[in-house]
Design a protein around this motif. Structure first.
Motif, PDB file in Angstrom:
ATOM      1  N   GLY A  89       0.789  -1.229   0.000  1.00  0.00           N
ATOM      2  CA  GLY A  89       0.000   0.000   0.000  1.00  0.00           C
ATOM      3  C   GLY A  89       0.816   1.272   0.000  1.00  0.00           C
ATOM      4  O   GLY A  89       0.287   2.347  -0.279  1.00  0.00           O
ATOM      5  N   GLY A  90       2.118   1.168   0.326  1.00  0.00           N
ATOM      6  CA  GLY A  90       2.985   2.332   0.307  1.00  0.00           C
ATOM      7  C   GLY A  90       2.526   3.441   1.233  1.00  0.00           C
ATOM      8  O   GLY A  90       1.717   3.230   2.140  1.00  0.00           O
ATOM      9  N   TRP A  91       3.036   4.646   0.988  1.00  0.00           N
ATOM     10  CA  TRP A  91       2.693   5.762   1.862  1.00  0.00           C
ATOM     11  C   TRP A  91       1.221   6.142   1.754  1.00  0.00           C
ATOM     12  O   TRP A  91       0.645   6.716   2.695  1.00  0.00           O
ATOM     13  N   ARG A  92       0.589   5.792   0.643  1.00  0.00           N
ATOM     14  CA  ARG A  92      -0.819   6.164   0.467  1.00  0.00           C
ATOM     15  C   ARG A  92      -1.725   5.463   1.486  1.00  0.00           C
ATOM     16  O   ARG A  92      -2.740   6.032   1.903  1.00  0.00           O
ATOM     17  N   LEU A  93      -1.381   4.240   1.873  1.00  0.00           N
ATOM     18  CA  LEU A  93      -2.172   3.555   2.896  1.00  0.00           C
ATOM     19  C   LEU A  93      -2.052   4.270   4.238  1.00  0.00           C
ATOM     20  O   LEU A  93      -2.961   4.206   5.060  1.00  0.00           O
ATOM     21  N   CYS A  94      -0.946   4.962   4.455  1.00  0.00           N
ATOM     22  CA  CYS A  94      -0.704   5.666   5.721  1.00  0.00           C
ATOM     23  C   CYS A  94      -1.271   7.075   5.735  1.00  0.00           C
ATOM     24  O   CYS A  94      -1.096   7.800   6.730  1.00  0.00           O
ATOM     25  N   TRP A 146      -3.559  -3.449  -2.884  1.00  0.00           N
ATOM     26  CA  TRP A 146      -3.354  -4.121  -4.158  1.00  0.00           C
ATOM     27  C   TRP A 146      -2.617  -3.262  -5.171  1.00  0.00           C
ATOM     28  O   TRP A 146      -2.333  -3.725  -6.286  1.00  0.00           O
ATOM     29  N   ARG A 147      -2.251  -2.033  -4.811  1.00  0.00           N
ATOM     30  CA  ARG A 147      -1.349  -1.256  -5.668  1.00  0.00           C
ATOM     31  C   ARG A 147       0.053  -1.867  -5.665  1.00  0.00           C
ATOM     32  O   ARG A 147       0.841  -1.654  -6.592  1.00  0.00           O
ATOM     33  N   THR A 148       0.378  -2.595  -4.605  1.00  0.00           N
ATOM     34  CA  THR A 148       1.672  -3.261  -4.504  1.00  0.00           C
ATOM     35  C   THR A 148       1.618  -4.577  -5.273  1.00  0.00           C
ATOM     36  O   THR A 148       0.717  -5.384  -5.050  1.00  0.00           O
ATOM     37  N   PRO A 149       2.547  -4.822  -6.191  1.00  0.00           N
ATOM     38  CA  PRO A 149       2.543  -6.087  -6.940  1.00  0.00           C
ATOM     39  C   PRO A 149       2.555  -7.286  -5.997  1.00  0.00           C
ATOM     40  O   PRO A 149       3.251  -7.281  -4.983  1.00  0.00           O
ATOM     41  N   GLN A 150       1.790  -8.324  -6.332  1.00  0.00           N
ATOM     42  CA  GLN A 150       1.663  -9.457  -5.414  1.00  0.00           C
ATOM     43  C   GLN A 150       2.991 -10.185  -5.229  1.00  0.00           C
ATOM     44  O   GLN A 150       3.244 -10.745  -4.161  1.00  0.00           O
ATOM     45  N   THR A 151       3.852 -10.174  -6.248  1.00  0.00           N
ATOM     46  CA  THR A 151       5.161 -10.800  -6.078  1.00  0.00           C
ATOM     47  C   THR A 151       5.992 -10.061  -5.035  1.00  0.00           C
ATOM     48  O   THR A 151       6.794 -10.666  -4.314  1.00  0.00           O
ATOM     49  N   VAL A 152       5.823  -8.747  -4.958  1.00  0.00           N
ATOM     50  CA  VAL A 152       6.533  -7.952  -3.960  1.00  0.00           C
ATOM     51  C   VAL A 152       5.990  -8.250  -2.563  1.00  0.00           C
ATOM     52  O   VAL A 152       6.751  -8.392  -1.597  1.00  0.00           O
ATOM     53  N   MET A 153       4.667  -8.368  -2.452  1.00  0.00           N
ATOM     54  CA  MET A 153       4.079  -8.725  -1.159  1.00  0.00           C
ATOM     55  C   MET A 153       4.608 -10.075  -0.685  1.00  0.00           C
ATOM     56  O   MET A 153       4.958 -10.245   0.488  1.00  0.00           O
ATOM     57  N   ALA A 154       4.670 -11.047  -1.609  1.00  0.00           N
ATOM     58  CA  ALA A 154       5.173 -12.375  -1.249  1.00  0.00           C
ATOM     59  C   ALA A 154       6.626 -12.298  -0.797  1.00  0.00           C
ATOM     60  O   ALA A 154       7.022 -12.925   0.195  1.00  0.00           O
TER      61      ALA A 154
END
Length: 292
Positions: free
Chosen positions: A52-57, A201-209
């Motif tokens: 989510g990056g800074w936008r989630l915050c 979900w703005r963050t690529p799922q591979t990055v989350m993993a």
């Protein structure tokens, strides 16, 4: 706890009020970072969580910006570029320590002189890595939603397995059910819950993993003695990802650290209880400033 003189004019002319924000791109360690700044006063760097990056915050950033020069950014890998079978990403797997090195580089590149640092969730792990590796770089520390050695749950392991292997839609019922664990209770349908899902979900799922994998190896237990700044450990009282009891233990492991909990809050108290979190952070930094 101030911005270096050579940066003061350019920063103050960008966003003089708490309600406004400006972004810029900054290159550090060969990576292009999106950096956001808002408010004025002593600088406070906010490290976002796993997705989510800074936008989630943003709910928390806006409140903190009433009292501080708030600087936040997107972690390495947040900016998608190029397509793959599991979604877009431009950054291969990196160790968690790389994120701390990126943060150290950003602090230096932006001309910040011993800012206060707040890390939430995954960002809390980055903040702890920075504090043990660069103890003289910051003035005070707040971590929220993390422990000294992360203990992954079975659910987190399953989510990582799925994220690594299957291309998922942003409305995946399986993953969105897991996201409900971020709250103290199942969230009420509405704009806030929808916004949390959309921003994660703005963050690529591979990055989350990959970040889940980094957390599985996170352990600063034997290095916490290096933390040499006033520290606040802040927990959601009903956090089921990292229970408050384990976050309290982290506070006991850091010399002189304080522990506070946010009643009825879960793992993302920085979204759902932003007012309460901001009050605790501002009070902590003010106590540090008064004690100097």
């Amino acid at each position: 706890m101030r911005i270096a003189t050579k940066w003061q004019d350019s920063w103050s002319s960008i966003a003089p009020e708490a309600g406004t924000r400006r972004t810029r791109r900054v290159v550090v360690n060969g990576e292009d970072f999106e950096v956001v700044r808002m408010g004025s006063g002593d600088p406070l760097v906010v490290i976002p969580g796993m997705a989510g990056g800074w936008r989630l915050c943003q709910p928390l950033l806006r409140r903190l910006a009433k009292h501080h020069e708030v600087i936040s950014y997107d972690l390495r890998g947040e900016r998608p570029c190029g397509a793959g079978p599991l979604g877009a990403t431009r950054t291969p797997h990196v160790e968690l320590g790389w994120h701390a090195a990126d943060l150290a580089g950003l602090i230096e590149r932006l001309g910040l002189e011993r800012p206060s640092v707040l890390g939430v969730s995954f960002g809390g792990a980055v903040a702890l890595e920075l504090a043990v590796d660069h103890p003289r770089m910051i003035d005070s520390l707040v971590v929220h939603g993390i422990e000294s050695k992360f203990r992954a749950t079975t659910a987190a392991g399953i989510v990582r397995h799925v994220l690594e292997r299957y291309a998922l839609p942003t409305n995946s019922p399986f993953i969105n059910q897991f996201l409900n664990l971020l709250y103290a209770k199942k969230p009420e349908p509405g704009p806030q819950a929808d916004q949390v899902v959309e921003r994660i979900w703005r963050t690529p799922q591979t990055v989350m993993a990959a970040r889940l994998g980094q957390l599985e190896h996170f352990d600063v237990t034997d290095r916490l003695w290096r933390v040499d700044v006033p520290t606040l450990v802040l927990a959601g009282a009903r956090d089921v990802i990292v229970p408050a009891s384990r976050q309290k233990r982290l506070a006991m492991e850091i010399s002189g650290a304080r522990f506070e909990s946010i009643e009825n809050a879960g793992h993302i108290a920085f979204v759902t209880h932003a007012d309460a979190v901001a009050r605790q952070v501002v009070a902590h930094v003010q106590r540090v400033k008064t004690a100097v």
